[in-house]
Design a protein around this motif. Structure first.
Motif, PDB file in Angstrom:
ATOM      1  N   PHE A 105       0.825  -1.212   0.000  1.00 39.67           N
ATOM      2  CA  PHE A 105       0.000   0.000   0.000  1.00 39.67           C
ATOM      3  C   PHE A 105       0.859   1.262   0.000  1.00 39.67           C
ATOM      4  CE2 PHE A 105      -3.808  -2.220   2.268  1.00 39.67           C
ATOM      5  CZ  PHE A 105      -4.194  -2.776   1.069  1.00 39.67           C
ATOM      6  N   ALA A 106       1.960   1.241   0.745  1.00 40.23           N
ATOM      7  CA  ALA A 106       2.813   2.434   0.832  1.00 40.23           C
ATOM      8  C   ALA A 106       3.370   2.820  -0.533  1.00 40.23           C
ATOM      9  CB  ALA A 106       3.948   2.191   1.827  1.00 40.23           C
ATOM     10  N   ASP A 107       3.800   1.815  -1.314  1.00 45.74           N
ATOM     11  CA  ASP A 107       4.355   2.120  -2.639  1.00 45.74           C
ATOM     12  C   ASP A 107       3.262   2.537  -3.623  1.00 45.74           C
ATOM     13  OD1 ASP A 107       6.938   1.732  -1.871  1.00 45.74           O
ATOM     14  OD2 ASP A 107       7.224  -0.183  -2.887  1.00 45.74           O
ATOM     15  N   ILE A 108       2.089   1.893  -3.551  1.00 45.71           N
ATOM     16  CA  ILE A 108       0.978   2.308  -4.409  1.00 45.71           C
ATOM     17  C   ILE A 108       0.589   3.750  -4.091  1.00 45.71           C
ATOM     18  CG2 ILE A 108      -1.448   1.935  -4.997  1.00 45.71           C
ATOM     19  CD1 ILE A 108       0.322  -0.203  -6.168  1.00 45.71           C
ATOM     20  N   ALA A 109       0.542   4.090  -2.803  1.00 42.96           N
ATOM     21  CA  ALA A 109       0.158   5.448  -2.405  1.00 42.96           C
ATOM     22  C   ALA A 109       1.137   6.483  -2.949  1.00 42.96           C
ATOM     23  CB  ALA A 109       0.070   5.547  -0.881  1.00 42.96           C
ATOM     24  N   LYS A 110       2.429   6.190  -2.904  1.00 43.40           N
ATOM     25  CA  LYS A 110       3.425   7.114  -3.457  1.00 43.40           C
ATOM     26  C   LYS A 110       3.203   7.306  -4.956  1.00 43.40           C
ATOM     27  CE  LYS A 110       7.061   5.952  -0.117  1.00 43.40           C
ATOM     28  NZ  LYS A 110       8.350   5.221   0.048  1.00 43.40           N
ATOM     29  N   ALA A 111       2.907   6.210  -5.654  1.00 42.84           N
ATOM     30  CA  ALA A 111       2.658   6.296  -7.096  1.00 42.84           C
ATOM     31  C   ALA A 111       1.393   7.098  -7.379  1.00 42.84           C
ATOM     32  CB  ALA A 111       2.544   4.886  -7.689  1.00 42.84           C
ATOM     33  N   TYR A 112       0.366   6.887  -6.558  1.00 42.74           N
ATOM     34  CA  TYR A 112      -0.894   7.607  -6.742  1.00 42.74           C
ATOM     35  C   TYR A 112      -0.691   9.103  -6.511  1.00 42.74           C
ATOM     36  CZ  TYR A 112      -5.955   6.993  -7.350  1.00 42.74           C
ATOM     37  OH  TYR A 112      -7.232   6.977  -7.862  1.00 42.74           O
ATOM     38  N   GLN A 113       0.062   9.455  -5.479  1.00 46.44           N
ATOM     39  CA  GLN A 113       0.336  10.866  -5.215  1.00 46.44           C
ATOM     40  C   GLN A 113       1.094  11.501  -6.384  1.00 46.44           C
ATOM     41  OE1 GLN A 113       2.472  10.796  -1.500  1.00 46.44           O
ATOM     42  NE2 GLN A 113       0.718   9.950  -0.383  1.00 46.44           N
ATOM     43  N   THR A 114       2.021  10.756  -6.957  1.00 46.12           N
ATOM     44  CA  THR A 114       2.747  11.262  -8.135  1.00 46.12           C
ATOM     45  C   THR A 114       1.786  11.508  -9.292  1.00 46.12           C
ATOM     46  OG1 THR A 114       4.784  10.113  -7.500  1.00 46.12           O
ATOM     47  CG2 THR A 114       4.563  10.753  -9.819  1.00 46.12           C
ATOM     48  N   GLU A 115       0.866  10.561  -9.504  1.00 49.67           N
ATOM     49  CA  GLU A 115      -0.124  10.710 -10.568  1.00 49.67           C
ATOM     50  C   GLU A 115      -0.963  11.969 -10.360  1.00 49.67           C
ATOM     51  OE1 GLU A 115      -2.175   9.767 -14.054  1.00 49.67           O
ATOM     52  OE2 GLU A 115      -0.401   8.761 -13.224  1.00 49.67           O
ATOM     53  N   LEU A 116      -1.453  12.172  -9.149  1.00 48.57           N
ATOM     54  CA  LEU A 116      -2.268  13.351  -8.869  1.00 48.57           C
ATOM     55  C   LEU A 116      -1.469  14.638  -9.076  1.00 48.57           C
ATOM     56  CD1 LEU A 116      -4.366  12.347  -5.704  1.00 48.57           C
ATOM     57  CD2 LEU A 116      -5.022  12.241  -8.113  1.00 48.57           C
ATOM     58  N   LYS A 117      -0.202  14.634  -8.705  1.00 46.73           N
ATOM     59  CA  LYS A 117       0.616  15.835  -8.879  1.00 46.73           C
ATOM     60  C   LYS A 117       0.821  16.157 -10.360  1.00 46.73           C
ATOM     61  CE  LYS A 117       4.845  18.153  -7.390  1.00 46.73           C
ATOM     62  NZ  LYS A 117       5.027  18.826  -8.693  1.00 46.73           N
ATOM     63  N   ILE A 118       1.067  15.126 -11.166  1.00 47.53           N
ATOM     64  CA  ILE A 118       1.231  15.348 -12.611  1.00 47.53           C
ATOM     65  C   ILE A 118      -0.034  15.980 -13.187  1.00 47.53           C
ATOM     66  CG2 ILE A 118       1.428  14.184 -14.843  1.00 47.53           C
ATOM     67  CD1 ILE A 118       3.261  12.127 -13.440  1.00 47.53           C
ATOM     68  N   LEU A 119      -1.182  15.438 -12.826  1.00 48.40           N
ATOM     69  CA  LEU A 119      -2.453  15.944 -13.349  1.00 48.40           C
ATOM     70  C   LEU A 119      -2.750  17.349 -12.822  1.00 48.40           C
ATOM     71  CD1 LEU A 119      -4.533  12.642 -13.050  1.00 48.40           C
ATOM     72  CD2 LEU A 119      -3.619  13.672 -15.139  1.00 48.40           C
ATOM     73  N   TYR A 120      -2.460  17.572 -11.556  1.00 46.65           N
ATOM     74  CA  TYR A 120      -2.690  18.898 -10.961  1.00 46.65           C
ATOM     75  C   TYR A 120      -1.798  19.946 -11.631  1.00 46.65           C
ATOM     76  CZ  TYR A 120      -3.105  22.600  -7.463  1.00 46.65           C
ATOM     77  OH  TYR A 120      -3.325  23.802  -6.830  1.00 46.65           O
ATOM     78  N   ASP A 121      -0.536  19.608 -11.810  1.00 44.84           N
ATOM     79  CA  ASP A 121       0.393  20.559 -12.435  1.00 44.84           C
ATOM     80  C   ASP A 121      -0.022  20.894 -13.863  1.00 44.84           C
ATOM     81  OD1 ASP A 121       1.858  20.618 -10.119  1.00 44.84           O
ATOM     82  OD2 ASP A 121       3.480  19.320 -10.858  1.00 44.84           O
ATOM     83  N   ALA A 122      -0.732  19.973 -14.510  1.00 47.84           N
ATOM     84  CA  ALA A 122      -1.222  20.222 -15.869  1.00 47.84           C
ATOM     85  C   ALA A 122      -2.516  21.027 -15.874  1.00 47.84           C
ATOM     86  CB  ALA A 122      -1.443  18.894 -16.596  1.00 47.84           C
ATOM     87  N   GLY A 123      -3.097  21.258 -14.686  1.00 49.77           N
ATOM     88  CA  GLY A 123      -4.297  22.085 -14.595  1.00 49.77           C
ATOM     89  C   GLY A 123      -5.561  21.365 -14.177  1.00 49.77           C
ATOM     90  N   LEU A 124      -5.517  20.043 -13.976  1.00 57.79           N
ATOM     91  CA  LEU A 124      -6.721  19.320 -13.569  1.00 57.79           C
ATOM     92  C   LEU A 124      -7.131  19.724 -12.160  1.00 57.79           C
ATOM     93  CD1 LEU A 124      -8.743  17.043 -14.429  1.00 57.79           C
ATOM     94  CD2 LEU A 124      -7.330  15.487 -13.072  1.00 57.79           C
ATOM     95  N   ARG A 125      -8.422  20.043 -11.990  1.00 59.96           N
ATOM     96  CA  ARG A 125      -8.933  20.430 -10.668  1.00 59.96           C
ATOM     97  C   ARG A 125     -10.167  19.621 -10.269  1.00 59.96           C
ATOM     98  NH1 ARG A 125      -4.676  22.143 -10.948  1.00 59.96           N
ATOM     99  NH2 ARG A 125      -3.847  24.220 -10.478  1.00 59.96           N
ATOM    100  N   ASN A 126     -10.518  18.614 -11.060  1.00 61.33           N
ATOM    101  CA  ASN A 126     -11.751  17.878 -10.806  1.00 61.33           C
ATOM    102  C   ASN A 126     -11.550  16.425 -11.221  1.00 61.33           C
ATOM    103  OD1 ASN A 126     -14.437  17.210 -10.286  1.00 61.33           O
ATOM    104  ND2 ASN A 126     -15.208  18.095 -12.188  1.00 61.33           N
ATOM    105  N   ALA A 127     -11.578  15.507 -10.253  1.00 63.78           N
ATOM    106  CA  ALA A 127     -11.380  14.092 -10.561  1.00 63.78           C
ATOM    107  C   ALA A 127     -12.352  13.246  -9.749  1.00 63.78           C
ATOM    108  CB  ALA A 127      -9.944  13.666 -10.272  1.00 63.78           C
ATOM    109  N   GLN A 128     -12.606  12.070 -10.267  1.00 60.18           N
ATOM    110  CA  GLN A 128     -13.543  11.141  -9.630  1.00 60.18           C
ATOM    111  C   GLN A 128     -12.940   9.738  -9.675  1.00 60.18           C
ATOM    112  OE1 GLN A 128     -17.605  10.803 -11.449  1.00 60.18           O
ATOM    113  NE2 GLN A 128     -16.840   8.749 -11.883  1.00 60.18           N
ATOM    114  N   VAL A 129     -12.838   9.122  -8.522  1.00 62.13           N
ATOM    115  CA  VAL A 129     -12.342   7.753  -8.436  1.00 62.13           C
ATOM    116  C   VAL A 129     -13.532   6.810  -8.591  1.00 62.13           C
ATOM    117  CG1 VAL A 129     -11.205   6.050  -6.966  1.00 62.13           C
ATOM    118  CG2 VAL A 129     -10.455   8.451  -6.926  1.00 62.13           C
TER     119      VAL A 129
END
Length: 405
Positions: free
Chosen positions: A186-210
């Motif tokens: 879980f710890a490694d998946i969480a780090k990867a997920y946080q990286t994914e969110l940061k990439i999308l946020y830096d590109a301008g995404l402000r609205n996501a749904q899991v």
């Protein structure tokens, strides 16, 4: 306590996937069987996305998606593109069928049909993000279609953090020796997920749904009984649910202006099939209070989802989008009946929060119960049926929350 965020979610919402044109479905399968080149899919896919964005704009939906037209299935390719993850079904000889939880609702349904779940992906090495997002191209293309001032409204569907973990038996989401236990995984998946969110946020995404059917499966008596009888489980279902909430919260760490919601349903497969039943009562208090999301998109189109009573646990700083309009069948609900159901839901929210029904309505929105095409072929209704359903959602919202998007 702070108030719930708004815009997004909007009063009229939808869950993300929309019916795909036949030409797009056929071409994607042609690419899959190598009778057509990947490049041949691009113009067909892009035209379909432009058309479906126009549809959403015409019916008055603000949270624009690409209909998930860039995907074969709703969860996309997040796990498949991480370092350390491997689609073991692609190996010669396949995989050991004993990997699955036989009582996981979707797995159980597949086995009953004498088929196997697709996309059998496990960790064969330590998991990490590659630095390249498979979701980002979807967002970037949508940005070319809508005006810049609407980029913040664009909504992407993200993969459930537990998508592959839940369907496999204890300690089978990763090969022996890769991780000592779930906490490490879980710890490694969480780090990867946080990286994914940061990439999308830096590109301008402000609205996501899991999109997350797994949490809703904990509402199923049949699943819970299977879990209890499984001697390999090292924790109870309640303990696993709590572990998932902690895991998700690490995955979902994000800036305050990044709206994140989670959609729970009981399955949405080819031919309008669902996989499980059960009310939210068993999970509502823990989920609503402890899960770090702003919005819950909940299935509420049939009795299989139970009543609105669990909404009494909704905190004042969170929203619920009521999926009262079915996306599974073409019959069109009566607007007046749906408005009555929204008002009934508001009464339970009000009772739990000690506020008026009018105040409670400020934390509610309306949508179809699920996407129209979680799988490529989609549900048992036509394109115009889908248009009418989305128009109905807009009409309900216009009556209940006059003048709001």
């Amino acid at each position: 306590m702070s108030t719930s965020p708004r815009n997004p979610p909007f009063r009229a919402e939808h869950i993300g996937s929309l019916l795909r044109p036949e030409e797009l479905v056929k071409q994607r399968y042609a690419v899959a069987d190598k009778s057509a080149s990947p490049e041949s899919l691009v113009p067909i896919e892009q035209k379909a996305i432009r058309d479906v964005v126009q549809l959403q704009q015409e019916v008055g939906i603000r949270s624009i998606t690409n209909g998930e037209y860039s995907r074969h299935m709703f969860w996309g390719t997040f796990f498949e593109t991480l370092n350390g993850m491997e689609e073991v079904n692609m190996r010669d000889g396949g995989y050991d069928m004993g990997i699955f939880r036989q009582y996981a609702p979707d797995v159980k349904s597949f086995m009953h049909a004498k088929t196997v779940p697709n996309s059998v992906t496990v960790a064969t090495g330590k998991v990490s993000h590659t630095g390249t997002s498979s979701f980002l191209p979807e967002f970037e293309y949508l940005k070319t279609i809508v005006p810049k001032e609407q980029w913040k409204d664009i909504k992407l569907t993200l993969t459930s953090p537990s998508w592959y973990h839940f369907r496999y038996g204890p300690n089978k989401a990763y090969n022996k020796g890769v991780y000592a236990n779930d906490d490490e995984y879980f710890a490694d998946i969480a780090k990867a997920y946080q990286t994914e969110l940061k990439i999308l946020y830096d590109a301008g995404l402000r609205n996501a749904q899991v999109d997350d059917p797994n949490l809703a499966y904990f509402c199923s008596d049949a699943m819970l009984q299977g879990w209890k009888e499984d001697k390999d489980n090292f924790q109870t279902a309640d303990e696993q649910f709590a572990a998932y909430i902690r895991f998700y919260n690490k995955c979902f760490e994000r800036p305050a202006d990044f709206h994140l919601g989670i959609h729970l349903c009981r399955g949405n497969y080819v031919g309008s099939k669902h996989f499980s039943e059960g009310a939210y009562d068993a999970i509502a208090k823990t989920m609503f209070e402890d899960l770090n999301v702003s919005t819950f998109y909940l299935e509420y189109d049939t009795p299989r989802a139970g009543g609105f009573e669990p909404l009494k646990f909704l905190p004042k700083d969170k929203n619920v989008v009521l999926g009262v309009v079915t996306s599974k069948f073409p019959e069109l609900e009566k607007k007046e009946d749906m408005i009555e159901r929204v008002n009934t839901a508001a009464e339970f929210v009000a009772a739990g929060s000690g506020v008026s029904k009018e105040e409670a309505l400020q934390r509610l929105s309306v949508s179809p119960q699920c996407g129209f095409a979680s799988h490529a072929e989609g549900n048992s209704l036509g394109y115009e049926d889908m248009r009418k359903k989305l128009q109905l959602v807009r009409a309900i919202a216009d009556d209940v929350w006059k003048g709001e998007p």
